[in-house]
Write a protein that holds these residues in place. Structure first.
Motif, PDB file in Angstrom:
ATOM      1  N   MET A   1     -16.676 -23.084 -87.001  1.00  0.00           N
ATOM      2  CA  MET A   1     -15.466 -23.726 -86.535  1.00  0.00           C
ATOM      3  C   MET A   1     -14.328 -23.416 -87.507  1.00  0.00           C
ATOM      4  N   GLU A   2     -13.167 -23.314 -86.952  1.00  0.00           N
ATOM      5  CA  GLU A   2     -11.985 -23.015 -87.750  1.00  0.00           C
ATOM      6  C   GLU A   2     -11.536 -24.241 -88.534  1.00  0.00           C
ATOM      7  N   PRO A   3     -11.127 -24.036 -89.800  1.00  0.00           N
ATOM      8  CA  PRO A   3     -10.591 -25.173 -90.555  1.00  0.00           C
ATOM      9  C   PRO A   3      -9.239 -25.613 -89.987  1.00  0.00           C
ATOM     10  N   THR A   4      -8.954 -26.884 -90.126  1.00  0.00           N
ATOM     11  CA  THR A   4      -7.668 -27.425 -89.711  1.00  0.00           C
ATOM     12  C   THR A   4      -6.626 -27.043 -90.756  1.00  0.00           C
ATOM     13  N   PRO A   5      -5.337 -27.270 -90.466  1.00  0.00           N
ATOM     14  CA  PRO A   5      -4.306 -26.905 -91.449  1.00  0.00           C
ATOM     15  C   PRO A   5      -4.531 -27.533 -92.828  1.00  0.00           C
ATOM     16  N   ASP A   6      -5.186 -28.677 -92.882  1.00  0.00           N
ATOM     17  CA  ASP A   6      -5.428 -29.302 -94.189  1.00  0.00           C
ATOM     18  C   ASP A   6      -6.701 -28.759 -94.843  1.00  0.00           C
ATOM     19  N   GLY A   7      -7.327 -27.728 -94.249  1.00  0.00           N
ATOM     20  CA  GLY A   7      -8.482 -27.083 -94.854  1.00  0.00           C
ATOM     21  C   GLY A   7      -9.810 -27.727 -94.528  1.00  0.00           C
ATOM     22  N   VAL A   8      -9.838 -28.734 -93.670  1.00  0.00           N
ATOM     23  CA  VAL A   8     -11.071 -29.426 -93.303  1.00  0.00           C
ATOM     24  C   VAL A   8     -11.486 -28.963 -91.911  1.00  0.00           C
ATOM     25  N   SER A   9     -12.717 -28.499 -91.798  1.00  0.00           N
ATOM     26  CA  SER A   9     -13.196 -28.028 -90.494  1.00  0.00           C
ATOM     27  C   SER A   9     -13.354 -29.193 -89.531  1.00  0.00           C
ATOM     28  N   ASP A  10     -13.328 -28.865 -88.265  1.00  0.00           N
ATOM     29  CA  ASP A  10     -13.540 -29.894 -87.239  1.00  0.00           C
ATOM     30  C   ASP A  10     -14.907 -30.550 -87.409  1.00  0.00           C
ATOM     31  N   SER A  11     -15.905 -29.754 -87.780  1.00  0.00           N
ATOM     32  CA  SER A  11     -17.249 -30.325 -87.935  1.00  0.00           C
ATOM     33  C   SER A  11     -17.300 -31.294 -89.111  1.00  0.00           C
ATOM     34  N   ALA A  12     -16.604 -30.965 -90.214  1.00  0.00           N
ATOM     35  CA  ALA A  12     -16.580 -31.869 -91.371  1.00  0.00           C
ATOM     36  C   ALA A  12     -15.837 -33.159 -91.015  1.00  0.00           C
ATOM     37  N   ALA A  13     -14.726 -33.027 -90.322  1.00  0.00           N
ATOM     38  CA  ALA A  13     -13.959 -34.215 -89.929  1.00  0.00           C
ATOM     39  C   ALA A  13     -14.768 -35.076 -88.966  1.00  0.00           C
ATOM     40  N   GLY A  14     -15.446 -34.445 -88.022  1.00  0.00           N
ATOM     41  CA  GLY A  14     -16.274 -35.195 -87.066  1.00  0.00           C
ATOM     42  C   GLY A  14     -17.450 -35.875 -87.745  1.00  0.00           C
ATOM     43  N   ALA A  15     -18.094 -35.164 -88.668  1.00  0.00           N
ATOM     44  CA  ALA A  15     -19.222 -35.751 -89.396  1.00  0.00           C
ATOM     45  C   ALA A  15     -18.755 -36.938 -90.226  1.00  0.00           C
ATOM     46  N   ALA A  16     -17.606 -36.800 -90.880  1.00  0.00           N
ATOM     47  CA  ALA A  16     -17.070 -37.898 -91.689  1.00  0.00           C
ATOM     48  C   ALA A  16     -16.799 -39.120 -90.823  1.00  0.00           C
ATOM     49  N   ARG A  17     -16.209 -38.901 -89.674  1.00  0.00           N
ATOM     50  CA  ARG A  17     -15.911 -40.004 -88.750  1.00  0.00           C
ATOM     51  C   ARG A  17     -17.201 -40.665 -88.266  1.00  0.00           C
ATOM     52  N   ASP A  18     -18.171 -39.854 -87.868  1.00  0.00           N
ATOM     53  CA  ASP A  18     -19.427 -40.393 -87.346  1.00  0.00           C
ATOM     54  C   ASP A  18     -20.205 -41.156 -88.425  1.00  0.00           C
ATOM     55  N   ILE A  19     -20.233 -40.620 -89.632  1.00  0.00           N
ATOM     56  CA  ILE A  19     -20.932 -41.302 -90.727  1.00  0.00           C
ATOM     57  C   ILE A  19     -20.280 -42.645 -91.010  1.00  0.00           C
ATOM     58  N   ALA A  20     -18.955 -42.670 -91.059  1.00  0.00           N
ATOM     59  CA  ALA A  20     -18.250 -43.926 -91.332  1.00  0.00           C
ATOM     60  C   ALA A  20     -18.559 -44.974 -90.270  1.00  0.00           C
ATOM     61  N   VAL A  21     -18.614 -44.563 -89.015  1.00  0.00           N
ATOM     62  CA  VAL A  21     -18.923 -45.499 -87.924  1.00  0.00           C
ATOM     63  C   VAL A  21     -20.344 -46.037 -88.068  1.00  0.00           C
ATOM     64  N   VAL A  22     -21.305 -45.148 -88.290  1.00  0.00           N
ATOM     65  CA  VAL A  22     -22.705 -45.568 -88.397  1.00  0.00           C
ATOM     66  C   VAL A  22     -22.918 -46.452 -89.623  1.00  0.00           C
ATOM     67  N   VAL A  23     -22.341 -46.076 -90.753  1.00  0.00           N
ATOM     68  CA  VAL A  23     -22.495 -46.881 -91.968  1.00  0.00           C
ATOM     69  C   VAL A  23     -21.881 -48.265 -91.761  1.00  0.00           C
ATOM     70  N   GLY A  24     -20.718 -48.329 -91.130  1.00  0.00           N
ATOM     71  CA  GLY A  24     -20.101 -49.625 -90.847  1.00  0.00           C
ATOM     72  C   GLY A  24     -20.983 -50.502 -89.972  1.00  0.00           C
ATOM     73  N   ARG A  25     -21.531 -49.914 -88.923  1.00  0.00           N
ATOM     74  CA  ARG A  25     -22.425 -50.677 -88.041  1.00  0.00           C
ATOM     75  C   ARG A  25     -23.680 -51.140 -88.780  1.00  0.00           C
ATOM     76  N   LEU A  26     -24.250 -50.251 -89.589  1.00  0.00           N
ATOM     77  CA  LEU A  26     -25.453 -50.599 -90.344  1.00  0.00           C
ATOM     78  C   LEU A  26     -25.154 -51.725 -91.332  1.00  0.00           C
ATOM     79  N   ARG A  27     -24.027 -51.653 -92.019  1.00  0.00           N
ATOM     80  CA  ARG A  27     -23.655 -52.721 -92.965  1.00  0.00           C
ATOM     81  C   ARG A  27     -23.512 -54.068 -92.247  1.00  0.00           C
ATOM     82  N   ARG A  28     -22.837 -54.055 -91.090  1.00  0.00           N
ATOM     83  CA  ARG A  28     -22.685 -55.306 -90.329  1.00  0.00           C
ATOM     84  C   ARG A  28     -24.040 -55.850 -89.905  1.00  0.00           C
ATOM     85  N   ARG A  29     -24.923 -54.982 -89.449  1.00  0.00           N
ATOM     86  CA  ARG A  29     -26.247 -55.418 -89.004  1.00  0.00           C
ATOM     87  C   ARG A  29     -27.062 -55.971 -90.177  1.00  0.00           C
TER      88      ARG A  29
END
Length: 149
Positions: A1-29
């Motif tokens: 995947m091509e990096p975004t203008p800030d140098g972060v690939s779409d896959s890295a940005a998506g993984a970061a978002r998904d991890i944050a969501v899962v970690v938040g849910r796990l912490r609440r649980r």
């Protein structure tokens, strides 16, 4: 995947978002499982910090938690009302007080920790195969690198 203008690939940005969501849910649980509903996350964090490091002053706790001394005073006041901490004069400086856990506070931390571990172990056993658990362990080892940067 091509990096975004800030140098972060779409896959890295998506993984970061998904991890944050899962970690938040796990912490609440995990908070629900531990029965922490009567304490705020800040109170639980301070209680855990006192349990890990022992006696400390309110100012040292505020610095460790990255909060203002006034905020820590309010947190400690609530923990005191719950009977989870004790304040006693600092033997090195009578103007300060040291904060420690009461037996109730210590039991609370241990009980909560045990409940969280038991629930998580049971969930891992029930929801994942052995191969999936190995994959999770491998992924956790990779994620651990983030915490050492």
């Amino acid at each position: 995947m091509e990096p975004t203008p800030d140098g972060v690939s779409d896959s890295a940005a998506g993984a970061a978002r998904d991890i944050a969501v899962v970690v938040g849910r796990l912490r609440r649980r995990l908070r629900e499982v531990a029965g922490d509903q009567d304490l705020t996350p800040s109170q639980v964090s301070a209680l855990t910090l006192i349990g890990k490091h022992g006696a400390a002053t309110a100012s040292a706790l505020a610095a460790a938690e990255g909060v203002r001394p006034q905020s820590m005073a309010a947190i400690l006041g609530s923990l005191d009302q719950h009977g989870l901490i004790r304040r006693s004069p600092d033997p090195d400086d009578g103007r300060r007080q040291l904060v420690t856990l009461t037996e109730t506070g210590r039991a609370r931390i241990e009980g909560d920790r045990s409940a969280r571990r038991e629930w998580l172990a049971r969930a891992m056993q029930e929801k994942y195969t052995e191969d999936e658990r190995r994959t999770i362990i491998e992924a956790l080892a990779l994620l651990e690198r983030i915490t050492h940067s």
